[in-house]
Design an enzyme around this catalytic site. Sequence first.
Site, PDB file in Angstrom:
ATOM      1  N   LEU A  11       0.692  -1.219  -0.131  1.00  0.00           N
ATOM      2  CA  LEU A  11      -0.050  -0.087   0.141  1.00  0.00           C
ATOM      3  C   LEU A  11       0.637   1.291   0.139  1.00  0.00           C
ATOM      4  CD1 LEU A  11      -2.684  -0.963   2.450  1.00  0.00           C
ATOM      5  CD2 LEU A  11      -2.818  -0.681   0.160  1.00  0.00           C
ATOM      6  N   SER A  12       2.010   1.247  -0.037  1.00  0.00           N
ATOM      7  CA  SER A  12       3.032   2.387   0.116  1.00  0.00           C
ATOM      8  C   SER A  12       3.261   3.090  -1.190  1.00  0.00           C
ATOM      9  CB  SER A  12       4.354   1.907   0.832  1.00  0.00           C
ATOM     10  OG  SER A  12       5.274   3.215   0.519  1.00  0.00           O
ATOM     11  N   PRO A  13       2.776   4.436  -1.138  1.00  0.00           N
ATOM     12  CA  PRO A  13       3.056   5.230  -2.233  1.00  0.00           C
ATOM     13  C   PRO A  13       4.659   5.145  -2.464  1.00  0.00           C
ATOM     14  CG  PRO A  13       2.588   6.580  -0.379  1.00  0.00           C
ATOM     15  CD  PRO A  13       2.238   5.251  -0.126  1.00  0.00           C
ATOM     16  N   TYR A  14       5.475   5.257  -1.625  1.00  0.00           N
ATOM     17  CA  TYR A  14       6.739   5.372  -2.051  1.00  0.00           C
ATOM     18  C   TYR A  14       7.598   4.267  -2.444  1.00  0.00           C
ATOM     19  CZ  TYR A  14       6.290   9.463   0.962  1.00  0.00           C
ATOM     20  OH  TYR A  14       5.714  10.841   1.369  1.00  0.00           O
ATOM     21  N   CYS A  15       6.832   3.138  -2.413  1.00  0.00           N
ATOM     22  CA  CYS A  15       7.140   1.954  -2.851  1.00  0.00           C
ATOM     23  C   CYS A  15       6.805   1.757  -4.339  1.00  0.00           C
ATOM     24  CB  CYS A  15       6.588   0.522  -2.317  1.00  0.00           C
ATOM     25  SG  CYS A  15       7.418   0.211  -0.545  1.00  0.00           S
TER      26      CYS A  15
END
Length: 198
Positions: A11-15
């Site tokens: 769920l990470s936008p940074y991933c």
Amino acid sequence: MTQIDYFFATLSPYCYLAGTRLEEVAAKHGASINYKPFDIVAAFGRTGGTPPKDRHISRIEYRAQELVRQAKKLDMPFNLKPAHWPTNGAPAAYAFIAAQNAGGGDLGQLAHLITRAVWAEEKDIAQDDVVRACLQEAGFDPALADSGMLVGAETYARNLEEAVERGVFGAPFYFVGDQRFWGQDRIADVDAHLAGDL
């Protein structure tokens, strides 16, 4: 062969913004990547962090600006307020773990496709059809979405424990030996470290 341990959250936008740059760096240096999907929200609570929705307004506002800036800098499509976030990221993580165990496809692409579905395509990664499509596009059997749930859940929980023990407090988080790198904007540092320059 050097190994990079990559703790990532579905769920990470940074991933998502990390794209497949880590895979490019690993290939350049002949390193392998050990993918470790984990529950970032649970990790926040155990490592002094706060889930995005509970952060002070100054942090929320900064995050909103920074995510948009980073996406623009990377020339990646990005929706700051996706229709299906937050959602249950565990099913996609379980499917990723099943794919990891089965082999035969591209795990880096799969990680990117899952996060891209959330942050650029308005898809709900808690839905089987979305996960199946990601698996298929990355070269895996889409039926893996229905298998290995127990093993997936156990591995996902074990990855969280390992993350906390090793000092992971965000995602993406990379380890090369005892060196830690936090954030998609540190991939260049991983590259430099592998080259012996850092």
